[in-house]
Enzyme design. Structure first.
Site, mmCIF file in Angstrom:
data_model
loop_
_atom_site.group_PDB
_atom_site.id
_atom_site.type_symbol
_atom_site.label_atom_id
_atom_site.label_comp_id
_atom_site.label_asym_id
_atom_site.label_seq_id
_atom_site.Cartn_x
_atom_site.Cartn_y
_atom_site.Cartn_z
ATOM 1 N N CYS A 85 -3.487 -6.737 -9.501
ATOM 2 C CA CYS A 85 -2.164 -6.513 -9.911
ATOM 3 C C CYS A 85 -2.142 -6.828 -11.489
ATOM 4 C CB CYS A 85 -1.422 -7.703 -9.316
ATOM 5 S SG CYS A 85 0.422 -7.414 -9.304
ATOM 6 N N HIS A 200 -2.994 -7.241 -3.284
ATOM 7 C CA HIS A 200 -3.705 -8.418 -3.347
ATOM 8 C C HIS A 200 -4.574 -8.774 -2.254
ATOM 9 C CE1 HIS A 200 -1.407 -10.231 -6.672
ATOM 10 N NE2 HIS A 200 -0.489 -9.336 -6.377
ATOM 11 N N GLU A 202 -6.609 -11.036 -2.082
ATOM 12 C CA GLU A 202 -7.128 -12.398 -2.123
ATOM 13 C C GLU A 202 -5.913 -13.251 -1.552
ATOM 14 O OE1 GLU A 202 -4.319 -12.048 -5.604
ATOM 15 O OE2 GLU A 202 -5.779 -10.826 -4.578
#
Length: 227
Positions: A85, A200, A202
């Protein structure tokens, strides 16, 4: 295995990155943006957020931080750098990856889960995914539209440097959430060690969150060391 997570003022996904790395068995340490030495680390993670409030352009000020010279040397040595990002935006602003991330076509901040197709599975980040698998990953950005000139796009496609591409989760026609050219969601450097992506992984590593599609991304890094 020891990874550095760079903390820029305004970043807000650093703890998410730490959680994901540690869940995969990787030792993660926070490094302040003023740091000039990254020796002793096996990888560097540039997290998402709004570094320096996204003033000028997203990632533009962070790309000039002292730590980025160390990140550049790190990348030139062939070691792994991941930008997610805002981290991807920083990598393009720093010239470590080609192209730019522009404002979403709808001019709105977009936060939702999207389909992301794995285009390559010969990299540490993707080796645990079947090629062509469509992942369900969160996005959260206002400037995520990947843009590059025609020559750069042709090189990215011709050399297989597009790693992730937006794709339908079901049958939706508007699966590209931001207008990225060629549906590009993530790219890698020619050496294969610097990766930037807008989705994302994560944020998709635990069943509590309802999604673990991002976990193999981090487990693949551990497998790379074990090889």
């Amino acid at each position: 295995m020891r990874w550095a997570i760079v903390r820029f003022p305004g970043a807000n996904c650093d703890e998410d990155a730490r959680f994901a790395l540690e869940k995969a068995g990787i030792r993660a340490e926070f490094v302040w943006h003023t740091e000039r030495d990254l020796r002793g680390f096996d990888g560097v993670f540039l997290p998402g957020g709004f570094s320096y409030g996204d003033y000028l352009r997203a990632g533009a000020l962070a790309a000039k931080s002292p730590v980025m010279e160390a990140v550049r040397r790190f990348a030139e040595e062939g070691r792994y750098v991941v930008g997610v990002c805002n981290g991807f935006q920083i990598l393009t602003e720093a010239g470590l990856l080609p192209g730019a991330l522009l404002a979403n076509l709808n001019l709105h901040f977009t936060c939702k889960e999207v389909g992301v197709r794995v285009e390559r599975n010969d990299l540490p980040f993707t080796r645990l995914y079947p090629r062509g698998q469509v992942l369900r990953l969160p996005i959260a950005h206002g400037e995520g539209r990947y843009y590059a000139d025609p020559e750069t796009l042709a090189r990215l496609e011709g050399e297989g440097l597009v790693v992730f591409r937006y794709a339908p989760l079901k049958d939706e026609a508007d699966y590209n959430p931001n207008g990225s050219l060629h549906d590009i969601a993530g790219i890698v450097s020619e050496k294969g060690n610097v990766l930037g992506m807008m989705p994302h992984p994560e944020r998709a590593v635990d069943e509590v969150l309802g999604n673990t599609d991002g976990l193999p991304f981090f487990l693949g890094l551990v497998k790379e060391v074990a090889r």
